[in-house]
Design a protein around this motif. Structure first.
Motif, PDB file in Angstrom:
ATOM      1  N   SER A   1      10.205 -16.498   2.314  1.00  0.00           N
ATOM      2  CA  SER A   1      10.082 -15.038   2.296  1.00  0.00           C
ATOM      3  C   SER A   1       9.803 -14.521   0.891  1.00  0.00           C
ATOM      4  O   SER A   1       8.975 -13.634   0.698  1.00  0.00           O
ATOM      5  CB  SER A   1      11.363 -14.390   2.832  1.00  0.00           C
ATOM      6  N   VAL A   2      10.483 -15.068  -0.084  1.00  0.00           N
ATOM      7  CA  VAL A   2      10.268 -14.644  -1.475  1.00  0.00           C
ATOM      8  C   VAL A   2       8.852 -14.987  -1.913  1.00  0.00           C
ATOM      9  O   VAL A   2       8.175 -14.161  -2.536  1.00  0.00           O
ATOM     10  CB  VAL A   2      11.319 -15.299  -2.408  1.00  0.00           C
ATOM     11  N   ILE A   3       8.383 -16.183  -1.577  1.00  0.00           N
ATOM     12  CA  ILE A   3       7.018 -16.590  -1.943  1.00  0.00           C
ATOM     13  C   ILE A   3       5.998 -15.640  -1.325  1.00  0.00           C
ATOM     14  O   ILE A   3       5.068 -15.180  -1.993  1.00  0.00           O
ATOM     15  CB  ILE A   3       6.741 -18.050  -1.508  1.00  0.00           C
ATOM     16  N   VAL A   4       6.176 -15.329  -0.045  1.00  0.00           N
ATOM     17  CA  VAL A   4       5.251 -14.415   0.638  1.00  0.00           C
ATOM     18  C   VAL A   4       5.254 -13.061  -0.058  1.00  0.00           C
ATOM     19  O   VAL A   4       4.195 -12.471  -0.306  1.00  0.00           O
ATOM     20  CB  VAL A   4       5.615 -14.280   2.136  1.00  0.00           C
ATOM     21  N   LEU A   5       6.417 -12.542  -0.394  1.00  0.00           N
ATOM     22  CA  LEU A   5       6.488 -11.236  -1.065  1.00  0.00           C
ATOM     23  C   LEU A   5       5.857 -11.269  -2.452  1.00  0.00           C
ATOM     24  O   LEU A   5       5.166 -10.327  -2.841  1.00  0.00           O
ATOM     25  CB  LEU A   5       7.949 -10.771  -1.161  1.00  0.00           C
ATOM     26  N   VAL A   6       6.089 -12.346  -3.186  1.00  0.00           N
ATOM     27  CA  VAL A   6       5.517 -12.470  -4.530  1.00  0.00           C
ATOM     28  C   VAL A   6       3.994 -12.493  -4.465  1.00  0.00           C
ATOM     29  O   VAL A   6       3.311 -11.949  -5.332  1.00  0.00           O
ATOM     30  CB  VAL A   6       6.065 -13.735  -5.240  1.00  0.00           C
ATOM     31  N   ILE A   7       3.436 -13.073  -3.432  1.00  0.00           N
ATOM     32  CA  ILE A   7       1.981 -13.125  -3.272  1.00  0.00           C
ATOM     33  C   ILE A   7       1.455 -11.836  -2.639  1.00  0.00           C
ATOM     34  O   ILE A   7       0.445 -11.287  -3.068  1.00  0.00           O
ATOM     35  CB  ILE A   7       1.583 -14.354  -2.417  1.00  0.00           C
ATOM     36  N   LEU A   8       2.138 -11.342  -1.635  1.00  0.00           N
ATOM     37  CA  LEU A   8       1.662 -10.211  -0.855  1.00  0.00           C
ATOM     38  C   LEU A   8       1.685  -8.889  -1.631  1.00  0.00           C
ATOM     39  O   LEU A   8       0.739  -8.096  -1.539  1.00  0.00           O
ATOM     40  CB  LEU A   8       2.495 -10.091   0.429  1.00  0.00           C
ATOM     41  N   ILE A   9       2.727  -8.639  -2.379  1.00  0.00           N
ATOM     42  CA  ILE A   9       2.843  -7.357  -3.088  1.00  0.00           C
ATOM     43  C   ILE A   9       1.707  -7.141  -4.082  1.00  0.00           C
ATOM     44  O   ILE A   9       1.077  -6.085  -4.078  1.00  0.00           O
ATOM     45  CB  ILE A   9       4.239  -7.213  -3.740  1.00  0.00           C
ATOM     46  N   PRO A  10       1.394  -8.121  -4.944  1.00  0.00           N
ATOM     47  CA  PRO A  10       0.248  -7.892  -5.852  1.00  0.00           C
ATOM     48  C   PRO A  10      -1.077  -7.694  -5.111  1.00  0.00           C
ATOM     49  O   PRO A  10      -1.896  -6.854  -5.510  1.00  0.00           O
ATOM     50  CB  PRO A  10       0.203  -9.165  -6.705  1.00  0.00           C
ATOM     51  N   ILE A  11      -1.293  -8.442  -4.033  1.00  0.00           N
ATOM     52  CA  ILE A  11      -2.546  -8.297  -3.272  1.00  0.00           C
ATOM     53  C   ILE A  11      -2.636  -6.897  -2.671  1.00  0.00           C
ATOM     54  O   ILE A  11      -3.680  -6.233  -2.756  1.00  0.00           O
ATOM     55  CB  ILE A  11      -2.658  -9.381  -2.175  1.00  0.00           C
ATOM     56  N   LEU A  12      -1.557  -6.427  -2.066  1.00  0.00           N
ATOM     57  CA  LEU A  12      -1.557  -5.085  -1.488  1.00  0.00           C
ATOM     58  C   LEU A  12      -1.732  -4.021  -2.569  1.00  0.00           C
ATOM     59  O   LEU A  12      -2.419  -3.015  -2.351  1.00  0.00           O
ATOM     60  CB  LEU A  12      -0.268  -4.848  -0.697  1.00  0.00           C
ATOM     61  N   THR A  13      -1.123  -4.245  -3.713  1.00  0.00           N
ATOM     62  CA  THR A  13      -1.275  -3.293  -4.825  1.00  0.00           C
ATOM     63  C   THR A  13      -2.730  -3.222  -5.278  1.00  0.00           C
ATOM     64  O   THR A  13      -3.284  -2.135  -5.483  1.00  0.00           O
ATOM     65  CB  THR A  13      -0.366  -3.708  -6.012  1.00  0.00           C
ATOM     66  N   ILE A  14      -3.375  -4.362  -5.404  1.00  0.00           N
ATOM     67  CA  ILE A  14      -4.787  -4.403  -5.815  1.00  0.00           C
ATOM     68  C   ILE A  14      -5.659  -3.706  -4.772  1.00  0.00           C
ATOM     69  O   ILE A  14      -6.536  -2.896  -5.117  1.00  0.00           O
ATOM     70  CB  ILE A  14      -5.247  -5.868  -6.038  1.00  0.00           C
ATOM     71  N   LEU A  15      -5.419  -3.986  -3.494  1.00  0.00           N
ATOM     72  CA  LEU A  15      -6.203  -3.344  -2.445  1.00  0.00           C
ATOM     73  C   LEU A  15      -5.995  -1.826  -2.452  1.00  0.00           C
ATOM     74  O   LEU A  15      -6.951  -1.061  -2.264  1.00  0.00           O
ATOM     75  CB  LEU A  15      -5.836  -3.920  -1.069  1.00  0.00           C
ATOM     76  N   PHE A  16      -4.792  -1.385  -2.662  1.00  0.00           N
ATOM     77  CA  PHE A  16      -4.498   0.044  -2.729  1.00  0.00           C
ATOM     78  C   PHE A  16      -5.240   0.704  -3.901  1.00  0.00           C
ATOM     79  O   PHE A  16      -5.841   1.771  -3.753  1.00  0.00           O
ATOM     80  CB  PHE A  16      -2.977   0.255  -2.880  1.00  0.00           C
ATOM     81  N   VAL A  17      -5.205   0.045  -5.051  1.00  0.00           N
ATOM     82  CA  VAL A  17      -5.894   0.587  -6.236  1.00  0.00           C
ATOM     83  C   VAL A  17      -7.395   0.637  -5.985  1.00  0.00           C
ATOM     84  O   VAL A  17      -8.061   1.630  -6.306  1.00  0.00           O
ATOM     85  CB  VAL A  17      -5.560  -0.261  -7.489  1.00  0.00           C
ATOM     86  N   ILE A  18      -7.960  -0.411  -5.412  1.00  0.00           N
ATOM     87  CA  ILE A  18      -9.409  -0.435  -5.126  1.00  0.00           C
ATOM     88  C   ILE A  18      -9.777   0.678  -4.162  1.00  0.00           C
ATOM     89  O   ILE A  18     -10.755   1.402  -4.369  1.00  0.00           O
ATOM     90  CB  ILE A  18      -9.830  -1.820  -4.565  1.00  0.00           C
ATOM     91  N   LYS A  19      -9.002   0.849  -3.117  1.00  0.00           N
ATOM     92  CA  LYS A  19      -9.281   1.883  -2.125  1.00  0.00           C
ATOM     93  C   LYS A  19      -9.240   3.279  -2.766  1.00  0.00           C
ATOM     94  O   LYS A  19     -10.109   4.121  -2.525  1.00  0.00           O
ATOM     95  CB  LYS A  19      -8.273   1.804  -0.978  1.00  0.00           C
ATOM     96  N   ASN A  20      -8.211   3.543  -3.561  1.00  0.00           N
ATOM     97  CA  ASN A  20      -8.094   4.853  -4.214  1.00  0.00           C
ATOM     98  C   ASN A  20      -9.186   5.074  -5.249  1.00  0.00           C
ATOM     99  O   ASN A  20      -9.667   6.190  -5.417  1.00  0.00           O
ATOM    100  CB  ASN A  20      -6.715   5.020  -4.853  1.00  0.00           C
ATOM    101  N   THR A  21      -9.585   4.015  -5.929  1.00  0.00           N
ATOM    102  CA  THR A  21     -10.664   4.133  -6.900  1.00  0.00           C
ATOM    103  C   THR A  21     -11.980   4.480  -6.213  1.00  0.00           C
ATOM    104  O   THR A  21     -12.744   5.320  -6.675  1.00  0.00           O
ATOM    105  CB  THR A  21     -10.818   2.811  -7.697  1.00  0.00           C
ATOM    106  N   LYS A  22     -12.274   3.838  -5.069  1.00  0.00           N
ATOM    107  CA  LYS A  22     -13.484   4.132  -4.309  1.00  0.00           C
ATOM    108  C   LYS A  22     -13.482   5.573  -3.817  1.00  0.00           C
ATOM    109  O   LYS A  22     -14.502   6.239  -3.818  1.00  0.00           O
ATOM    110  CB  LYS A  22     -13.607   3.169  -3.121  1.00  0.00           C
ATOM    111  N   LYS A  23     -12.327   6.075  -3.372  1.00  0.00           N
ATOM    112  CA  LYS A  23     -12.217   7.462  -2.905  1.00  0.00           C
ATOM    113  C   LYS A  23     -12.542   8.421  -4.043  1.00  0.00           C
ATOM    114  O   LYS A  23     -13.211   9.432  -3.833  1.00  0.00           O
ATOM    115  CB  LYS A  23     -10.811   7.751  -2.367  1.00  0.00           C
ATOM    116  N   GLN A  24     -11.998   8.134  -5.208  1.00  0.00           N
ATOM    117  CA  GLN A  24     -12.206   9.045  -6.355  1.00  0.00           C
ATOM    118  C   GLN A  24     -13.652   9.006  -6.827  1.00  0.00           C
ATOM    119  O   GLN A  24     -14.175  10.022  -7.321  1.00  0.00           O
ATOM    120  CB  GLN A  24     -11.276   8.651  -7.506  1.00  0.00           C
ATOM    121  N   LEU A  25     -14.332   7.894  -6.681  1.00  0.00           N
ATOM    122  CA  LEU A  25     -15.722   7.790  -7.099  1.00  0.00           C
ATOM    123  C   LEU A  25     -16.670   8.454  -6.099  1.00  0.00           C
ATOM    124  O   LEU A  25     -17.797   8.794  -6.454  1.00  0.00           O
ATOM    125  CB  LEU A  25     -16.105   6.316  -7.301  1.00  0.00           C
ATOM    126  N   SER A  26     -16.229   8.644  -4.870  1.00  0.00           N
ATOM    127  CA  SER A  26     -17.096   9.213  -3.847  1.00  0.00           C
ATOM    128  C   SER A  26     -17.223  10.698  -3.979  1.00  0.00           C
ATOM    129  O   SER A  26     -16.568  11.455  -4.471  1.00  0.00           O
ATOM    130  CB  SER A  26     -16.568   8.924  -2.439  1.00  0.00           C
TER     131      SER A  26
END
Length: 132
Positions: free
Chosen positions: A107-132
Motif C-alpha cells: 500500500s505504501v509503495i502504491v501511494l508513493v508512486i500514485l501520488i506523484p503521478i496524479l499530481t503531475i496529471l493534475f498540473v498538466i490538466k490545469n496548465t492546458k486549461k489555462q493555456l486554452s
C-alpha cells in the motif's frame, strides 16, 4: 455501566484463567502481573476484568501453570484461577502478521508512486486549461 462478563478472569501467557473462590497457601514464584484492567472492554496482554493493573500472578506449588495459577489480591491473599481457554483477543498468528506487513508495504509503495503521478496529471490538466 460495566460489561456483563460470564466470570471474573485474568489472562496470562495467552490463556484465560477463571478466578475461583478457592484460596491458595502454597505459592511458588511470581510469574507475571495484570498489565491492563477494564470492566468495559477487552485488551491484549495480561488483561483482567476484576483485578487492577499491577496485581501479581504466582505459580502454585505442585500444580502446573497450564492447569492453574494464583492471583494475589489487595489483602495479600492468594486466590486460585483455573486455566480455561486460549485468549484470542487481538491474537494474530505470525503468518497473519507477515501478510499484514506485506499488505501495508504494498500500500505504501502504491501511494508513493500514485501520488506523484496524479499530481503531475493534475498540473498538466490545469496548465492546458489555462493555456486554452
Amino acid at each position: 455501566m460495566a460489561t456483563k462478563w460470564v466470570h471474573p478472569f485474568v489472562v496470562w501467557n495467552g490463556y484465560v484463567y477463571v478466578v475461583s473462590e478457592q484460596y491458595v497457601t502454597e505459592v511458588g514464584n511470581e510469574i507475571g502481573e495484570v498489565t491492563k484492567y477494564s470492566d468495559m472492554e477487552q485488551y491484549p496482554g495480561n488483561f483482567s476484568n476484576v483485578f487492577k493493573k499491577g496485581t501479581r500472578y504466582y505459580s502454585i506449588e505442585g500444580i502446573n501453570t497450564k492447569e492453574a495459577i494464583a492471583i494475589q489480591d489487595v489483602n495479600g491473599i492468594y486466590i486460585k484461577a483455573d486455566r480455561e481457554e486460549k485468549y484470542t483477543f487481538g491474537d494474530m498468528t505470525e503468518e497473519d502478521s507477515e501478510q499484514t506487513d506485506k499488505y501495508l508495504f504494498s500500500s505504501v509503495i502504491v501511494l508513493v508512486i500514485l501520488i506523484p503521478i496524479l499530481t503531475i496529471l493534475f498540473v498538466i490538466k490545469n496548465t492546458k486549461k489555462q493555456l486554452s
